[in-house]
Design an enzyme around this catalytic site. Structure first.
Site: not given
Ligand code: S5P
Length: 276
Positions: A93, A95, A99
């Site tokens: 992940d 993100k 560029i």
């Molecule tokens: O919109 C988002 C996108 C992502 S990839 N919201 C998120 O929470 N994430 C990721 O999902 C975040 O970086 C984390 O690794 C995971 C959620 O974690 P939790 O512990 O809240 O379930």
């Protein structure tokens, strides 16, 4: 012909052309699991123990490899071994949001060499289509797939409205490499904009912000249940972090049991959606 996203995971797997998307759909079907666990811990020993415990129950393990304090390249060998042992897909992940030239280097090089081991990664659409072409130059020859962050789970997110629509357009123009979205719903509920949809397009929707016990955290995260995500909003995969690994990282049996609960709820929600 019904839109591909309304079909069973197994049927979608046979039609999909991108190898990473195909592998994910096949794995979901084979393991009866649309659960992805996000292993956001800082010690390699916890990271590997949690993955070994939940591995049999998940279609995918999501990593933030840069938060590990004791990272070394041998950890990647162990992660890849576990992915083979337990049959799961790997999603770093990362993100990406720069560029094209920079994201290509960040994806291929540095300490982590993400493209060499992660089947799937993701990018923010904010730089425009060049973020996709930069990453595709590295990832396509390796059979990798990209998700665009079309929406986010956080309070006050700017990824909405026209931004989300443009993310879908960017994906449509690059569907060899872009296999889907990080989003909160199957956009518009009718298949990513019926007016512009191509009949054979099949984007995967992977959805974080999933929790059964609480509605959010103190830092803007918001949670919904597997049923809300999979059945009511038409998403394909639930991504769960703290809801599975919790606060006691050493209690791997409790972690395994929570993963099984999310797996069951996610799968039941999928069966209800496809059988109704
Ligand atoms: O919109 C988002 C996108 C992502 S990839 N919201 C998120 O929470 N994430 C990721 O999902 C975040 O970086 C984390 O690794 C995971 C959620 O974690 P939790 O512990 O809240 O379930």
């Amino acid at each position: 012909m019904p839109p591909p996203y309304t079909l069973a995971y197994a049927d979608r797997a046979t039609r999909h052309k991108n190898p990473a998307a195909k592998l994910l759909l096949e794995t979901i079907h084979r393991k009866r699991s649309n659960l992805a666990v996000s292993v956001d811990v800082t010690q390699s020993s916890d990271f590997l123990a949690i993955i070994d415990a939940v591995g049999p129950l998940v279609c995918l393990i999501k990593t933030h490899i840069d938060i590990l304090e004791d990272f070394d390249s041998n950890l990647i060998n162990k992660l890849v071994e576990l992915s083979k042992k337990h049959d799961f897909v790997i999603f770093e992940d990362r993100k990406f949001a720069d560029i094209g030239n920079t994201v290509a280097l960040q994806y291929s090089s540095g300490v982590h060499k993400i493209a060499s081991w992660s089947h799937i990664t993701n990018a923010h659409p904010v730089p425009g289509p060049s973020v996709i072409s930069g990453l595709a130059a590295v990832g396509l020859p390796l059979g990798r797939g990209l998700l665009l962050l079309a929406e986010m789970s956080t309070k006050g997110t700017l990824a909405r409205g026209e931004y989300t629509d443009d993310a879908v357009r960017m994906a449509r123009s690059n569907s060899e490499f872009v296999i889907g979205f990080i989003a909160q719903r199957r956009m518009d509920g009718l298949g990513l904009g019926p007016s512009e949809a191509k009949l054979d397009e099949d984007f995967l929707i992977l959805t974080p912000g999933v929790g059964l016990e609480v509605k959010g955290d103190a830092m803007g995260q918001q949670y919904r249940t597997p049923d809300e995500v999979i059945r009511q909003n038409g998403c394909d995969v639930i991504i769960v972090g703290r809801g599975v690994y919790g606060t006691n990282l050493k209690d791997v049996e409790a972690i395994r049991q929570r993963a099984e609960r999310y797996r069951q709820e996610g799968w039941d929600a999928y069966l209800k959606r496809t059988q109704s």
